[in-house]
Design a protein around this motif. Structure first.
Motif, PDB file in Angstrom:
ATOM      1  N   LYS A   1      44.297  44.571  37.202  1.00  0.00           N
ATOM      2  CA  LYS A   1      45.085  44.663  35.971  1.00  0.00           C
ATOM      3  C   LYS A   1      44.190  44.968  34.772  1.00  0.00           C
ATOM      4  O   LYS A   1      44.548  45.753  33.894  1.00  0.00           O
ATOM      5  N   GLU A   2      43.021  44.347  34.750  1.00  0.00           N
ATOM      6  CA  GLU A   2      42.077  44.597  33.656  1.00  0.00           C
ATOM      7  C   GLU A   2      41.618  46.050  33.665  1.00  0.00           C
ATOM      8  O   GLU A   2      41.520  46.698  32.618  1.00  0.00           O
TER       9      GLU A   2
ATOM     10  N   LYS B   1      43.602  36.522  44.094  1.00  0.00           N
ATOM     11  CA  LYS B   1      43.882  36.279  42.677  1.00  0.00           C
ATOM     12  C   LYS B   1      42.874  37.005  41.792  1.00  0.00           C
ATOM     13  O   LYS B   1      43.237  37.643  40.799  1.00  0.00           O
TER      14      LYS B   1
ATOM     15  N   ALA C   1      43.581  40.263  39.312  1.00  0.00           N
ATOM     16  CA  ALA C   1      43.270  40.144  37.886  1.00  0.00           C
ATOM     17  C   ALA C   1      42.332  41.260  37.441  1.00  0.00           C
ATOM     18  O   ALA C   1      42.504  41.848  36.363  1.00  0.00           O
ATOM     19  N   GLN C   2      41.353  41.579  38.277  1.00  0.00           N
ATOM     20  CA  GLN C   2      40.408  42.632  37.943  1.00  0.00           C
ATOM     21  C   GLN C   2      41.096  43.998  37.942  1.00  0.00           C
ATOM     22  O   GLN C   2      40.780  44.870  37.133  1.00  0.00           O
TER      23      GLN C   2
END
Length: 290
Positions: free
Chosen positions: A62-63, A55, A59-60
């Protein structure tokens, strides 16, 4: 919750956050490998990510993508995430499709794969597009670096949380030990008071017995003294029972005090070890900043 913490919980190992994160100053190794993309295979760039949750890594990613490609929409496909028509400077002058996937692994280290699909449908590789490939390597190295840094920051927060839990447990044990010691002091005072009452009742009983043995009492007086004698005899039995129960409770508390003291010493050692873990993680964070 990060993957390392999950491993510890499921393996039922006593909780102690020991950091196994690799040194971040070490260069991330990017390598190539064909991965399955739908019904066929294509070349992808991979690197390993130890002790991070899927997860968090997603998330990283996508950032990082939004930072390098601008605001982008994501689509879940083929057990991964795809981006359509991304404008990636240094990779291609034409829109590029990007496919990202965390490969299944039986170890504690995640394998992160990223495929760049060029406008002609060809997968980017070091053989066909060496210059663009190097640019992609730099891009992914930056991402891997940021993701590992985030992992350490999360690990530090988890370690602080665990330190707080240990400290709460330590304080709770100290308070429990203090409560037992205070209770024993109260019980010892009760024993002294009860013995004093017992001694007083014994003197009264002796006096009554002397009166009864004197032989000059009326029937009414004999009846009165006899009742007093019975009452005092019952009181003496109650006093003995109370003293015995107080002594049993004191012994029980002493055993618990000894056990609790050992737990306090052990918890203090765990706190000391946890402080060392936190310092180690802080050093890794300082290395990232250099």
């Amino acid at each position: 919750m990060n993957l390392f913490k999950m491993i510890k919980i499921h393996s039922l190992i006593p909780l102690l956050f020991i950091s196994f994160l690799i040194p971040l100053k070490a260069q991330t190794t990017i390598y190539e490998e064909d991965i399955k993309y739908g019904n066929h295979y294509g070349n992808a760039l991979l690197f390993q990510m130890p002790y991070c949750s899927k997860k968090m890594v997603k998330a990283q990613w996508k950032e990082s993508v939004n930072m390098h490609f601008g605001k982008t929409s994501f689509k879940n496909i083929f057990k991964g995430i795809s981006i359509t028509d991304a404008n990636i400077k240094g990779i291609s002058d034409q829109p590029v499709d990007v496919y990202y996937r965390i490969l299944d692994t039986k170890t504690d280290t995640l394998r992160v794969a990223t495929a760049f699909i060029l406008n002609d449908g060809e997968f980017l590789s070091s053989k066909t597009h060496p210059e663009e490939y190097e640019n992609a390597v730099r891009l992914l190295t930056d991402y891997a670096y940021a993701a590992k840094k985030k992992c350490i920051e999360l690990e530090l927060q988890d370690s602080y949380d665990y330190q707080g839990t240990l400290n709460d447990e330590y304080v709770k044990l100290q308070r429990f030990k203090g409560k037992l010691e205070k209770e024993n002091t109260s019980l010892e005072n009760k024993i002294i008071q009860t013995k004093q009452k017992k001694a007083s009742s014994e003197k009264q009983l002796e006096a009554i017995q002397s009166e009864l043995e004197g032989g000059s009492l009326s029937d009414k007086e004999i009846s009165k003294y006899t009742k007093q004698k019975e009452s005092l005899s019952h009181k003496l039995i109650d006093y003995e029972d109370d003293i015995s129960s107080y002594q049993v409770k004191i012994t029980e508390n002493k055993d618990n005090i000894t056990k609790t003291y050992k737990d306090i010493v052990k918890k203090a050692e765990e706190l000391k070890d946890q402080k060392t873990v936190i310092q180690d993680i802080k050093r890794k964070i300082e290395e990232v900043k250099k």
